[in-house]
Design a protein around this motif. Structure first.
Motif, PDB file in Angstrom:
ATOM      1  N   ALA A 182      47.398  39.997  41.002  1.00  0.00           N
ATOM      2  CA  ALA A 182      46.183  40.367  41.745  1.00  0.00           C
ATOM      3  C   ALA A 182      46.545  40.931  43.112  1.00  0.00           C
ATOM      4  O   ALA A 182      45.947  41.911  43.581  1.00  0.00           O
ATOM      5  CB  ALA A 182      45.271  39.150  41.886  1.00  0.00           C
ATOM      6  N   ALA A 265      43.764  38.761  48.108  1.00  0.00           N
ATOM      7  CA  ALA A 265      43.619  38.885  46.655  1.00  0.00           C
ATOM      8  C   ALA A 265      44.246  37.686  45.951  1.00  0.00           C
ATOM      9  O   ALA A 265      43.682  37.140  44.992  1.00  0.00           O
ATOM     10  CB  ALA A 265      44.257  40.188  46.168  1.00  0.00           C
ATOM     11  N   THR A 268      42.115  34.610  45.576  1.00  0.00           N
ATOM     12  CA  THR A 268      40.975  34.576  44.654  1.00  0.00           C
ATOM     13  C   THR A 268      41.341  33.908  43.331  1.00  0.00           C
ATOM     14  O   THR A 268      40.468  33.711  42.487  1.00  0.00           O
ATOM     15  CB  THR A 268      40.461  36.000  44.318  1.00  0.00           C
ATOM     16  OG1 THR A 268      41.485  36.709  43.618  1.00  0.00           O
ATOM     17  CG2 THR A 268      40.063  36.772  45.551  1.00  0.00           C
TER      18      THR A 268
ATOM     19  N   ARG C  62      38.328  47.173  46.090  1.00  0.00           N
ATOM     20  CA  ARG C  62      38.134  45.748  46.359  1.00  0.00           C
ATOM     21  C   ARG C  62      37.008  45.536  47.387  1.00  0.00           C
ATOM     22  O   ARG C  62      36.275  44.553  47.325  1.00  0.00           O
ATOM     23  CB  ARG C  62      39.441  45.147  46.870  1.00  0.00           C
ATOM     24  CG  ARG C  62      39.722  43.769  46.313  1.00  0.00           C
ATOM     25  CD  ARG C  62      41.195  43.634  46.099  1.00  0.00           C
ATOM     26  NE  ARG C  62      41.627  44.730  45.240  1.00  0.00           N
ATOM     27  CZ  ARG C  62      42.198  44.537  44.076  1.00  0.00           C
ATOM     28  NH1 ARG C  62      42.431  43.326  43.655  1.00  0.00           N
ATOM     29  NH2 ARG C  62      42.561  45.567  43.330  1.00  0.00           N
ATOM     30  N   ARG C  69      37.434  40.768  44.116  1.00  0.00           N
ATOM     31  CA  ARG C  69      38.385  40.900  43.011  1.00  0.00           C
ATOM     32  C   ARG C  69      38.388  42.337  42.489  1.00  0.00           C
ATOM     33  O   ARG C  69      37.525  43.142  42.838  1.00  0.00           O
ATOM     34  CB  ARG C  69      38.002  39.934  41.900  1.00  0.00           C
ATOM     35  CG  ARG C  69      37.991  38.469  42.361  1.00  0.00           C
ATOM     36  CD  ARG C  69      37.925  37.517  41.175  1.00  0.00           C
ATOM     37  NE  ARG C  69      36.773  37.744  40.322  1.00  0.00           N
ATOM     38  CZ  ARG C  69      36.652  37.228  39.109  1.00  0.00           C
ATOM     39  NH1 ARG C  69      37.619  36.464  38.616  1.00  0.00           N
ATOM     40  NH2 ARG C  69      35.575  37.459  38.387  1.00  0.00           N
TER      41      ARG C  69
END
Lengths: 296, 296, 296, 296
Positions: A182, A265, A268, C62, C69
């Motif tokens: 991610a 990121a 998350t 994003r 995400r």
């Protein structure tokens, strides 16, 4: 400090100076631009034993490519401009000139330092190469079996930074890896940086030095979860595995932006426990990136 | 000779001897096995200016991997066993050991020549590495931040062949490229060979030598369609563009099989006019592959 | 009119009104957002025999996703709002709610027409669903085996247009296909449109009606190159094959922008001879897109 | 029972009868065969609200395709042969006939049940279609804008099984998802089965019935980790998330083989705690697959 319940350690990443060239590869379709970009940036994770550090920065918008075709920005990094020039010649000459339908453009026309990469590669044309002006850029046209290969005469480079980084520490390997993926996805949206390791992720973080005289770097034992029984691993029990994301870039600002974006990121992803960073008491380099400052 | 209406020229490909190591990379998913394989085989098109020739042979079946995980066979090729050993150490050490969740196994355990690749890489463990037997294979276990990295002690290599090849000559660039892609897809199903160029395809076929003293290879002007007006291009008018597929492999038989399979696949694509091959009057090497014999 | 030497015919595309819902799917990684998006938009090329028309618009940045995400914008299109609501319920319920790690957000919060899609899907939670406010959006939280599934209560839709299109006519199939791929790559960068056919490309352009009573559409014989001998094909001899790119979108402006961008991209591919468009003397619909106006 | 330290629960999967058609799609390259296959099998996860269940079985070897091109086997499944025939006509007619460069062949020529799918689709040729024999198969040739579309007259189908399944229960979401991906990768190597959900994985396992009269299936609350506080979730605390892999196939043997292969692959992923399966006290169907028998 916390993001989404993930602890951000009050530490910093330690980077070192490196020379960075930025190249724009275009091709008939995105797929073929990516094939050339991947070949040209392969075997390019760390200058410890690779001939250069290299990676894909991001896809170019069609409006950014001089020929209106799909494009990919890549970066090639090396210690010193002489090494970097050699890397450019061999990587573009062997991996992009040889790739189907590609063209090569200068990714930093505004840089002070400019290599004559295209002007040197053109001799492959064996006397049939031509010079031309294309969208106000000086290019060389080399006839090849599938048509003409266009390469810009100059490729620019700057004093950049290698070794920007952060650790993703998670409950287990899969969480850490998903979070690393991610993070790398997010960094691919940012301008000016690459993540040179495979898929952008480092599995084998290292420390400077080892118990063997012949080895300058070795596994970062404090963070190896399978060394818990030996008492060597200092990780708290809730951390089962860690991955590192290493970031090179054209400037301090670019690396800060990508660290910020990548860390957010990563946070998350469920199962991530802590974000930390690698530093080596100044043995590696002068560029320090404090996590709390970047994210504050 | 014709296949699907495509003329097969009565000529031959000229290859040269090279040392070939075969490595099996496994990982948690196919995607991550491929990421490591691509990084490890990048910047590996031609020994002219790359530090090795390298490529992905094929995906492994789960039944072929010692750990039952997804796997990819890669080949790394170099001139002489000493260069090849260095290539193995640096490419596996920098691009597979560093890649998430990977393990490395010997792709030719039956070869006479065996390098101590794993046994040398293990010192990265800084004293915490272990030796073990795993599915009857001697492996080294190196603790890393995400768990343990397993690498087989020995990696085998053989006297192989580089430079197996064929030309796909077509009405235009797109036909030639589609046919090249189809050929490379087909060769990926075969055992024992790689196509080391970007996406498996060479856009810039070369001749030995040039008019410049400093350049040992240059564009194959006879086959450059944009040199028609200069009278240099000797292609018939119906050929608008050509691509070359270059094949390295562990044996003559493997290269013959892949040439056959690749040529047949290329001939399924509309717009392909002729299949030919590159040879250099013996200046390159002793391994000759006659197209008519292979396809007969 | 010419672009890069390709003739742009002075003709127009004929589209028809359709209702268009826009949905933002997010997931843990880009890969998983794409898996859900592909499943949810499959079997969605033409309302002639598909239950809806659907496709991927573009990757979200994003900064555009409420949960930070990776995300993908998709469009689902149908004749009339009632059909469209059913399509949303079944496609999101069966293909996104079931997909790992996804969340669903409203892709047009500003539209007048808003469906209670999330508010209806929530009952899958069997009494354990919750309503919440998330980034100023009303969402429903449905417990599933891997955690919680978040879906926005409302999904917006607008009066859009289907059947925007252009033909790519080329020397042969491979050129036409490469050009179509380049066009679809380019359209993926644009806001507000989808190309609902497989890979964005239509191989089998049709005319309205047929010689069979039971068949409302049949192959566009005038453009079938293999019907030259029958005297049915009216294409000039230099055109060997054509592909069509069909574009649906939220507005006339969006379709014009994507037609422009796609046509320009197609014209970068060697072997493309002519760009044309499909129209049906007003039998299909009232939205006309003149190629020369769009590109002028 | 344990595999790699993962507990295999002594339970069984409960499947139900379904009709299964098997189709072989070929195209100019693997990439285009996959595009058509994905479009044709989309919106096909569960007959509850999808018009069919559908998925990609596996890539075909070149030696398995009548035209020697790359191919993909897909399955389309429906309740009853009449529904299945409609699904074949609409999915092949709208998603494969329309896809560039494809051809369609019978994936089970040996089945007793054979649909006239090609023989019905041929009328799209508006009188210019032809019948021919191709590699001993009866095919229809339909002229389209890019050449000819070849479709076999007959497509075979068998009495198959839907709903083969297993649960992957893991420490957290990422482990469960990685394991599901590994399982689906493994099942893609097997003959005769598909995993119809997005990326092969189900996030939202369901129970039969709900507290709402209008809803026949609802979330499987016992396995929802976020319902722990409500006392509804009966999972032990070490299980943080689960995914389900659902398998349809042409026979009991095929499903057993794929369950075995998928479960073994899932058990290679760190963090997986337990494998279980979904059954519904016979409310769903008569086909029971005991995990211990299959793995024993």
């Amino acid at each position: 400090m916390e993001i989404n319940g993930v602890e951000i350690e009050d530490t910093f990443a330690e980077g070192f100076p490196i020379k960075v060239a930025r190249v724009l590869i275009t091709a008939i379709t995105e797929r073929w631009a990516m094939e050339a970009a991947r070949e040209a940036t392969g075997f390019g994770t760390s200058v410890i034993m690779c001939p250069a550090e290299a990676g894909i920065e991001r896809m170019a918008l069609r409006s950014e490519t001089p020929d209106g075709r799909p494009g990919v920005f890549i970066q090639i990094c090396n210690m010193g401009y002489k090494n970097l020039e050699n890397s450019l010649l061999s990587r573009i000459g062997q991996c992009v000139l040889t790739a189907p339908t590609t063209a090569v453009f200068n990714g930093i026309p505004e840089a002070e330092k400019q290599f004559d990469t295209g002007a040197k590669l053109k001799f492959f044309g064996d006397g049939f190469q031509k010079e031309a002006s294309y969208c106000d850029r000086g290019v060389c046209i080399i006839p090849v079996m599938s048509g003409d290969f266009v390469v810009e005469e100059k490729i620019g480079a700057v004093d950049g930074i290698a070794g920007g980084n952060f650790f993703i520490m998670a409950e287990n390997q899969a969480s850490a890896l998903m979070a690393a993926e991610a993070a790398v996805d997010a960094i691919r949206e940012e301008e000016g940086t690459i993540t040179p390791f495979p898929g952008g992720v480092v599995a084998s973080g290292s420390k400077v030095g080892s118990r063997y005289k012949f080895l300058k770097a070795s596994t970062n034992v404090r963070f190896c979860p399978t060394l818990r029984d030996e008492g060597v691993c200092t990780l708290p029990p809730e951390i089962g595995a860690s991955y590192e994301v290493v970031i090179n870039g054209v400037s301090r600002e670019a690396i800060e932006r990508s660290m910020r974006s990548g860390i957010k990121a990563a946070c998350t992803v469920p199962g991530v426990v802590k974000i930390s960073a690698a530093n080596f008491e100044g043995k590696l380099g002068p560029h320090l990136f404090g996590l709390h400052e970047i994210l504050g």
